[in-house]
Design an enzyme around this catalytic site. Structure first.
Site, PDB file in Angstrom:
ATOM      1  CE  LYS A  48       0.891 -40.302  37.627  1.00 37.56           C
ATOM      2  NZ  LYS A  48      -0.325 -40.749  38.345  1.00 37.56           N
ATOM      3  CG  HIS A 176      -1.862 -42.197  44.738  1.00 37.51           C
ATOM      4  ND1 HIS A 176      -2.038 -40.954  45.287  1.00 37.51           N
ATOM      5  CD2 HIS A 176      -0.717 -42.131  44.022  1.00 37.51           C
ATOM      6  CE1 HIS A 176      -1.025 -40.167  44.909  1.00 37.51           C
ATOM      7  NE2 HIS A 176      -0.223 -40.852  44.136  1.00 37.51           N
ATOM      8  CB  SER A 179      -1.162 -36.191  43.567  1.00 39.69           C
ATOM      9  OG  SER A 179       0.198 -36.012  43.245  1.00 39.69           O
ATOM     10  CD  GLU A 251       2.479 -47.159  43.770  1.00 41.15           C
ATOM     11  OE1 GLU A 251       1.707 -46.250  43.387  1.00 41.15           O
ATOM     12  OE2 GLU A 251       2.152 -48.352  43.786  1.00 41.15           O
ATOM     13  N   PRO A 252       6.560 -42.716  45.319  1.00 39.68           N
ATOM     14  CG  PRO A 252       8.661 -42.143  46.167  1.00 39.68           C
ATOM     15  CD  PRO A 252       7.722 -43.313  46.003  1.00 39.68           C
ATOM     16  CG  ASP A 295      -0.025 -31.408  39.182  1.00 40.63           C
ATOM     17  OD1 ASP A 295      -0.648 -32.325  39.752  1.00 40.63           O
ATOM     18  OD2 ASP A 295       1.016 -30.907  39.625  1.00 40.63           O
TER      19      ASP A 295
HETATM   20  C1  LIG Z   1       0.673 -40.715  39.731  1.00 39.21           C
HETATM   21  C2  LIG Z   1       0.904 -41.911  40.556  1.00 39.21           C
HETATM   22  C3  LIG Z   1       1.929 -41.939  41.502  1.00 39.21           C
HETATM   23  C4  LIG Z   1       2.773 -40.741  41.848  1.00 39.21           C
HETATM   24  O1  LIG Z   1       2.034 -39.876  42.633  1.00 39.21           O
HETATM   25  P1  LIG Z   1       2.679 -38.543  43.273  1.00 39.21           P
HETATM   26  O2  LIG Z   1       1.527 -37.880  43.903  1.00 39.21           O
HETATM   27  O3  LIG Z   1       3.283 -37.786  42.125  1.00 39.21           O
HETATM   28  O4  LIG Z   1       3.711 -38.972  44.256  1.00 39.21           O
HETATM   29  C5  LIG Z   1       2.137 -43.111  42.208  1.00 39.21           C
HETATM   30  N1  LIG Z   1       1.386 -44.203  41.969  1.00 39.21           N
HETATM   31  C6  LIG Z   1       0.401 -44.215  41.054  1.00 39.21           C
HETATM   32  C7  LIG Z   1      -0.371 -45.465  40.853  1.00 39.21           C
HETATM   33  C8  LIG Z   1       0.116 -43.073  40.319  1.00 39.21           C
HETATM   34  O5  LIG Z   1      -0.873 -43.085  39.431  1.00 39.21           O
END
Ligand SMILES: *Cc1c(COP(=O)(O)O)cnc(C)c1O
Length: 374
Positions: A48, A176, A179, A251-252, A295
């Site tokens: 993303k 999550h 961020s 999931e970085p 962001d």
């Molecule tokens: C946006 C997102 C991420 C990445 O998050 P970061 O804060 O950029 O590391 C990971 N997993 C999911 C489900 C997301 O929506």
């Protein structure tokens, strides 16, 4: 700011400005440093923030894994020849076509966070493997990614029972923590709660074998953040203690991609208004600086000639604006800058995450070209 100005000038001579210089070598180095800080965790790069094929290919080369949310992201990884078994699809809300498209690619891991999502998986019951996403609200994070998704921990067991009762295969939990998360103890709180849910599930005969700790790992923007090894230390210790023999996933996104791109823009015009100098750049809030809006990030900014150590004369309070005709499109107000001329180049580093990805083509200013430099 550590920059190679000769390189910048020659890239601009070749490609024009504005441009985003992409260092996939930096993305790979970030991936490796996070991997060292989180031993045993399978790092799935979240596309993303920077869904660029060059980043995906570079991470694929070193045996990376990938976190997808949309069919467009499926197309990017497929185009790079990524093994679908190394991918997960983590959008909590999907259409039937999204599930089918991802399964056709060969990726079979999905996420749910509410009962309305469950019937969507029934036609593919024998193929899909699910993770249940939990919500851990976090007002401190730059972006609270539990504000919109995730089941409340108190309701988790009921939802888990429902999914399993429908014959769906639930392998684990995900979350999550927010961020650009500065407070690394939020991960510890979250995994502690996840352990309790693992235990409750086991008591009911639902064995879970996967924990996905999401993204959130912070990048250094205007201020530097804690070194990643130190940042991850409490989390890594808790994972080792609480989750031995569990498949661990992260999931970085931002941490990998943010430092990998540097923006070079140019001054397309200037004006003096009420005693202030105004500089109009060829990139702005509708473009690569969109991360300032969406962001809530901020980026360093400097004229290239200043970074080169040239004598730029006295500084004065200035305004830096984007190119569109909208008055919201102002990047920096009240910034001290030396006098710049039309055509001068300016530089902003750490512009790899949530920048180009969220840029628009408003007013027909095209999205800034990304040039892979290594
Ligand atoms: C946006 C997102 C991420 C990445 O998050 P970061 O804060 O950029 O590391 C990971 N997993 C999911 C489900 C997301 O929506």
């Amino acid at each position: 700011m550590n920059i190679d100005s000769t390189r910048i000038r020659s890239l601009v001579a070749e490609h024009g400005a504005p441009l985003l210089m992409l260092s996939t070598r930096t993305a790979v180095a970030q991936y490796r440093s996070l991997q060292a800080a989180l031993p045993g965790v399978l790092l799935h790069y979240a596309l993303k923030p920077l869904p660029h094929p060059a980043v995906v290919s570079a991470l694929k080369e070193i045996g990376g894994w990938f976190d997808l949310a949309t069919n467009g992201e499926v197309d990017v990884v497929r185009g790079c020849g990524v093994d679908p078994e190394r991918c997960i699809q983590t959008h909590p809300i999907k259409r039937d076509g999204d599930i089918r498209y991802t399964l056709d690619f060969g990726c079979k891991t999905f996420v749910f966070d509410n009962p309305y999502e469950l019937p969507k998986f029934l036609p593919y019951k024998d193929k899909v493997e699910l993770m249940m996403r939990l919500s851990f609200r976090n007002k401190e994070a730059q972006c609270d990614l539990s504000a919109k998704f995730g089941v409340q921990p108190a309701e988790a067991m009921e939802l888990l029972r429902k999914a399993v009762g429908m014959g769906l295969k639930v392998r684990g939990l995900s979350f999550h923590a927010g961020s650009q998360l500065m407070n690394h103890y939020k991960y510890v709180e979250a995994v502690t709660t996840c352990r309790q849910i693992f235990n409750l599930a086991a008591l009911e005969g639902i064995p879970l074998d996967t924990l996905d700790i999401g993204g959130g790992f912070p990048a250094s923007y205007t201020e530097s953040v804690m070194p990643i090894q130190q940042y991850c230390q409490p989390l890594a210790a808790e994972l080792a203690r609480l989750f031995p023999n569990v498949r661990l996933i992260a999931e970085p996104g931002r941490f990998i991609s943010a430092p990998s791109m540097t923006l070079v823009a140019s001054v397309m015009g200037k004006a003096e208004r009420q005693g202030r100098m105004w500089y109009y750049l060829d990139d702005g809030l509708y473009g690569s600086y969109s991360g300032k809006l969406f962001d809530h990030a901020d980026y360093k900014f400097a004229p290239l000639k200043k970074l080169e150590g040239k004598d730029c004369g006295p500084e004065r309070l200035s305004v830096v604006s984007g190119p569109t005709c909208d008055s919201i499109d102002v990047i920096y107000r009240d910034i001290e800058l030396p006098e710049m001329e039309v055509g001068d180049l300016v530089v902003s580093p750490t512009m790899g995450a949530y920048t180009w990805a969220s840029a628009t083509e408003f007013n027909f200013f095209p999205r800034t070209k990304v040039v892979a430099i290594d």
